[in-house]
Enzyme design. Structure first.
Site, PDB file in Angstrom:
ATOM      1  N   GLU A 170       0.816  -1.217   0.000  1.00  0.00           N
ATOM      2  CA  GLU A 170       0.000   0.000   0.000  1.00  0.00           C
ATOM      3  C   GLU A 170       0.850   1.269   0.000  1.00  0.00           C
ATOM      4  O   GLU A 170       0.793   2.070   0.921  1.00  0.00           O
ATOM      5  CB  GLU A 170      -0.914   0.011   1.234  1.00  0.00           C
ATOM      6  CG  GLU A 170      -2.010  -1.028   1.186  1.00  0.00           C
ATOM      7  CD  GLU A 170      -3.170  -0.659   0.275  1.00  0.00           C
ATOM      8  OE1 GLU A 170      -3.099   0.374  -0.408  1.00  0.00           O
ATOM      9  OE2 GLU A 170      -4.148  -1.431   0.249  1.00  0.00           O
ATOM     10  N   GLU A 175      -3.891 -10.522  -0.286  1.00  0.00           N
ATOM     11  CA  GLU A 175      -4.714 -10.464   0.928  1.00  0.00           C
ATOM     12  C   GLU A 175      -6.144 -10.796   0.522  1.00  0.00           C
ATOM     13  O   GLU A 175      -6.654 -10.253  -0.457  1.00  0.00           O
ATOM     14  CB  GLU A 175      -4.705  -9.061   1.558  1.00  0.00           C
ATOM     15  CG  GLU A 175      -3.353  -8.656   2.111  1.00  0.00           C
ATOM     16  CD  GLU A 175      -3.326  -7.227   2.665  1.00  0.00           C
ATOM     17  OE1 GLU A 175      -4.388  -6.698   3.040  1.00  0.00           O
ATOM     18  OE2 GLU A 175      -2.229  -6.647   2.694  1.00  0.00           O
TER      19      GLU A 175
HETATM   20  C1  IPT Z   1      -5.111  -3.770   3.622  1.00  0.00           C
HETATM   21  C2  IPT Z   1      -3.707  -3.631   4.141  1.00  0.00           C
HETATM   22  O1  IPT Z   1      -2.779  -4.009   3.165  1.00  0.00           O
HETATM   23  C3  IPT Z   1      -3.448  -4.438   5.362  1.00  0.00           C
HETATM   24  O2  IPT Z   1      -2.250  -3.995   5.935  1.00  0.00           O
HETATM   25  C4  IPT Z   1      -4.575  -4.326   6.323  1.00  0.00           C
HETATM   26  O3  IPT Z   1      -4.712  -3.008   6.712  1.00  0.00           O
HETATM   27  C5  IPT Z   1      -5.823  -4.758   5.663  1.00  0.00           C
HETATM   28  O4  IPT Z   1      -6.080  -3.954   4.558  1.00  0.00           O
HETATM   29  C6  IPT Z   1      -7.034  -4.642   6.539  1.00  0.00           C
HETATM   30  O5  IPT Z   1      -6.897  -5.241   7.773  1.00  0.00           O
HETATM   31  S1  IPT Z   1      -5.479  -2.268   2.808  1.00  0.00           S
HETATM   32  C7  IPT Z   1      -7.216  -2.068   2.664  1.00  0.00           C
HETATM   33  C8  IPT Z   1      -7.508  -0.656   2.226  1.00  0.00           C
HETATM   34  C9  IPT Z   1      -7.814  -2.972   1.673  1.00  0.00           C
END
Ligand code: IPT
Length: 955
Positions: free
Chosen positions: A416, A486
């Site tokens: 990010e 993710e």
């Molecule tokens: C995404 C991040 O990469 C991760 O660090 C964590 O914050 C996660 O979300 C949520 O728990 S970023 C999000 C804007 C999709």
């Protein structure tokens, strides 16, 4: 007139000065090392230069200072005397004014006096290594300044041989919480300053190994491995197991067993130079992008991964080796095969464990500038040349430190951080330095710099499109494989929908799997609150319990999410045709055959195993399937429900789990379930103060059930549609139209009123008609309770007819009642843990026992939890309840309203009633706290429904 202060380095965008070039991280077999971990003198000040640097001078008396443990974070020590942790997701907890940081900048002076051990060699040099300091440090040894550095989760070494004395060495380290580096470290986690990884003094004998790079590839067409160790210092490389003895820089090719995450074969070797011997653990494998796929040793791999932050509820990111090992063992035992080290390189020992136990690793650079999204990414450091040296320094420190780990298959540029030239510079440098691995970064959907198209939280339908190559995108992207770096946001109850993702990953070649967000809840152990989350330390800006979104609870107990994931990603698929007594076994691994597994069948009648035995399954190669005949079903006089269960177990002890550990299982019916039924032969008898029907007594005015047999019902069963919204029901703030937690409350589903229409004692039934609806709304649920009995048993049939325009699904649909006493619970149905419509893959049908307390899932922020799926019958509090059809069962010592109001587990205290919910339906869970909500097939639509329960007493 203006002048520079001595603390200008704090806001300097450069990575620092004085440190040695980055190199491989290793433990020498013979060169001495002295750990400087332990108790250090500590002084906290409020600004960078509130105190001068005279404490670094020899002879300084720090006797009056406090003490902290190194490795550690000062805010987690001293019982609050040293400040508190701050949690923000992506918001910078300081003004976005790069590279400036607040004047209020907690600064910890650390002091350690040490003697060299008696056998410390007089010759040679020495380096001082810091494995992790957040966020910026300046240091001195014996009064001489060594330099300063940033890059919290990266190693920094300083040459100190010329400064060492046999005794009384004074090491002074000044650590600032905030620095220019903080702009690059905006990861979603607690801000935790301190020297949180090891500090070590390493002797460097003359002629010692400096840096070295092990290149160990595998040619799957020949079965040979090629080894070449490039080393700064010339020497020899020996690998006794392979009869290798070659000079550094020379290649040798021999037949080897390759390294994969499934078969992590490591060969022990030694790199010997004139002055030092370094143990090597060599894994031969070749990573390549081929035919648009990520291949290892010529085969496409499927990542079944997780994002791992370093976390310990008391020590923060200062993890000890045993905690790291526990993570790896838990991952292996739950069928995971991959880790993304979100969002920074982990302690190097973790990567040793990944090599040893077998996990694919995406090693991620310590880089995130997420907070710039608040200003449309203006001034983003990754697109500003002034910051590029710092970015390159971080890339270099990661690659150089970790390059000798076979487990690392991807380098990730960070997380990010938007897009920009700095990222391109990092990718170019990495590709040049290590062409034998691939580069990952999620933030650039055009894939300018990466070898994989990576996304986070893409919904199922989009993932499917990507799988079908229908997503378009740049020419470069279209040629790339896809991963979800993710997905499956494991916040609170959930994540739902994992099985549906896995189906897609297995269906489309281009989809090479994903990484659940995330491994562990970052709850901070707290005397009053149990586990603290954002806001619990009075932070002015915070993101609440968004920091508790892991597959394991803060104490590393697996959550239901991990149990579900384990089942969804099983390496062996077991499906059966119970009617014909056939089971089909598929090896879903990429490399290993099934020889490590033993199979076992068992047959259950009403959930109780009546016979079992071993099942001969061929050692199928990866991707192969076989059909195996089950034995003849046991002859058994009982007419109960019959099913088969087939399990795949470890045939022998492994390094990660003992023999008989269950790796995979399948269950299939061998006959239909006989439903509870009886003739409604009893007739309701109405008196002025009661209505009796079979074993039951009712209030004649309200029709409310009072007792069954001798069992008093404290609160009579009535319709219930409310559940304490989960984090996924509530959804993330950027998701607007489907945040049902909110929509449900707006409609008033948490405050339904029950209007009694009539109580009719008929010939064979007591019928109670009601209308259930929220204030201020015209929608409602016409609800009829029909009670019948055969004299012994009592049947309740609930008919629900929605009225009006229902635009939202229902949270749940069933009845709730209260029992004055209940503790032990036994049931026949899904278990042992909780399940919801889209999290029920791991729910195994059987006979289970628990206590009411044991049924609760301890989510850090309390919310709906603990439902058991597919329940045929349950016994508790002297009652037996059978379902027609199967139902969801929940029991707790507090009401849904109390559960909903609680902010921490410690807010929940047992009352004198056990509240029981028997649900015909539950709405899906989804992953909307950061991702898609439940898929349409898991919606609990407001539709006409009818369901029954049969009550009897167990006494
Ligand atoms: C995404 C991040 O990469 C991760 O660090 C964590 O914050 C996660 O979300 C949520 O728990 S970023 C999000 C804007 C999709």
């Amino acid at each position: 007139m203006s002048f520079r202060t001595t603390a200008d380095y704090v806001e300097d965008v450069s990575p620092g000065s004085g440190a040695l070039p980055a190199r491989a991280w290793y433990a020498s077999s013979d060169a001495k090392a002295l750990s400087l971990n332990g108790s250090w003198r500590f002084r906290l000040s409020a600004t960078v230069d509130a105190e001068d640097d005279s404490f670094a001078e020899e002879g300084y008396d720090a006797g009056g200072w406090a003490e902290v443990t190194v490795p550690g974070h000062w805010v987690l020590q001293g019982d609050g005397a040293f400040g508190s942790p701050i949690y923000t997701n992506h918001l910078y907890p300081f003004p976005v004014d790069p590279p400036h940081v607040p004047t209020e900048n907690p600064t910890g002076d650390h002091l350690r006096v040490f003697d060299l051990p008696a056998d410390w060699p007089a010759d040679g040099g020495a380096v001082l290594r810091f494995d992790g300091v957040e966020s910026c440090a300046r240091l001195w040894l014996n009064g001489t300044e060594l330099g300063e550095f940033k890059g919290s989760r990266l190693a920094h070494e300083f040459a100190v041989g010329h400064l060492l004395k046999p005794g009384g060495n004074v090491l002074a380290v000044r650590v600032h919480q905030w620095s220019a580096g903080s702009y690059l470290e905006d990861q979603d986690q607690w801000w935790l300053p301190g020297i949180f990884r090891d500090v070590t003094l390493l002797h460097r004998p003359a002629g010692s190994v400096g840096d070295f790079f092990v290149h160990a590839s595998y040619d799957h067409t020949t079965g040979e491995g090629t080894l070449r160790v490039d080393s700064d210092a010339e020497g020899r490389v020996t690998v006794p197991g392979l009869d290798i003895d070659v000079a550094t820089g020379e290649s040798v090719t021999v037949a080897v067993e390759p390294w994969t995450a499934e078969t992590p074969k490591l060969y022990d070797g030694v790199l010997a130079t004139e002055g030092e011997r370094v143990p090597l653990r060599i894994g031969f494998r070749t990573v390549a992008l081929e035919d648009g796929l990520i291949k290892v040793n010529g085969k496409a791999v499927l990542f079944k991964g997780v994002n791992r932050h370093e976390w310990h509820p008391e020590k923060g990111r200062a993890l000890d080796l045993e905690t790291m090992r526990e993570d790896v063992l838990l991952m292996k035992r739950h069928n995971l095969n991959a880790v993304r080290t979100s969002h920074y390189p982990p302690h190097p020992a973790f990567l040793d464990l990944c090599d040893e136990y077998g996990l694919w690793v995406i090693d991620e650079c310590d880089l995130e500038t997420h907070g710039f999204t608040e200003q449309d990414w203006r001034d983003n450091p990754v697109d500003d040349d002034r910051w590029t040296p710092a970015l390159l320094d971080r890339a270099e420190r990661m690659v150089e430190r970790d390059k000798n780990h076979p487990s690392v298959v991807f380098w990730s540029l960070g997380n990010e951080a938007g897009t920009g030239r700095g990222l391109t510079a990092m990718a170019e440098w990495i590709h040049g330095r290590d062409p034998e691995r691939l580069v990952h970064y999620e933030g650039d959907w055009n894939c300018r710099d990466t070898d994989v198209y990576s996304r986070m939280y893409a919904f199922h339908d989009e993932v499917e499109k990507i799988g079908q190559q229908l997503d378009g995108g740049t020419r470069g992207r279209r040629a790339l494989p896809f991963i979800q770096c993710e997905y499956g946001h494991a916040m609170g109850n959930g994540p739902g929908g994992l099985a549906d993702y896995q189906e897609l990953f297995e269906k489309y070649e281009r989809l090479q799997g994903g990484f659940i967000w995330e491994w562990i809840d970052h709850g901070v152990k707290h005397a009053e609150l149990g586990y603290a989350y954002g806001g619990d330390f009075g932070e002015e800006l915070h993101d609440g319990n968004f920091v508790c979104d892991g597959l394991v609870f803060p104490d590393r107990t697996p959550s239901p999410g991990l149990i579900e994931y384990k089942k969804v990603i099983e390496p062996v698929h077991i499906e059966g045709d119970g009617a014909n007594g056939i089971v089909r076994i598929t090896n879903k691994q990429d490399f290993a055959d099934l020889s490590a597994l033993a199979f076992e069948w068992s047959c259950q009648v009403d959930g109780e195993t009546v016979e079992s035995g071993s099942l001969a399954v061929p050692a199928l190669a990866p991707g192969e399937s076989a059909e195996v005949k089950l034995p003849e079903p046991p002859v058994d006089g009982r007419g109960g429900e019959r099913q088969w269960t087939v399990r795949a177990l470890l045939a022998d002890d492994t390094v990660w789990a003992p023999k008989d550990h269950v790796v995979a299982w399948g269950q299939f019916a061998a006959g239909a379930r006989p439903l509870p039924s009886f003739p409604a032969s009893d007739r309701p008898a109405a008196a002025t103060d009661r209505i009796t029907l079979g074993p039951a007594e009712f209030d004649p005015r309200t029709g409310a059930l009072r007792s069954i047999g001798g069992v008093a019902v404290g609160a009579a069963p009535r319709l219930d549609v409310w559940r304490a919204p989960t984090d996924n029901d509530d959804g993330a703030e950027w998701q607007t139209d489907t945040r049902y937690g909110m929509l449900w409350r707006t409609l008033g589903l948490h405050r339904m009123r029950h209007r009694l229409v009539s109580v009719e004692a008929g010939d064979d039934a007591l019928t109670v008609r009601t209308r259930v609806a929220p204030a201020a709304r015209e929608v409602g649920l016409d609800t009829v309770y029909r009670w019948t009995s055969d004299g012994e048993r009592l049947r309740l049939t609930v008919s629900v007819t929605p009225e009006g325009d229902w635009t939202v699904p229902l949270p749940r649909l069933g009845v709730r009642f209260g029992l004055p006493e209940a503790d032990r619970v036994e049931w026949f149905g899904g278990g042992p843990g909780e399940a919801y419509p889209d999290t029920s893959t791991a729910s195994m049908v059987g006979r289970w026992q628990s206590t009411v307390d044991g049924l609760q899932t301890p989510y850090v922020r309390p919310q709906e939890n603990g439902a058991r799926a597919d329940v045929r019958w349950v016994e508790l509090g002297g009652l037996r309840i059978e379902g027609d059809p199967e139902f969801w069962f929940t029991a707790r010592r507090w009401t849904t309203e109390q559960l909903e109001a609680a902010r921490h587990r410690t807010d929940l205290t047992a009352g004198d009633t056990v509240w029981v919910n028997l649900d015909h339906g539950q709405h899906g869970i989804g992953s909307q706290s950061c991702g898609p909500g439940p898929l349409p097939q898991y919606f609990l639509k407001a539709e006409p429904a009818e369901f029954s329960f049969v009550f009897s007493t167990t006494g």
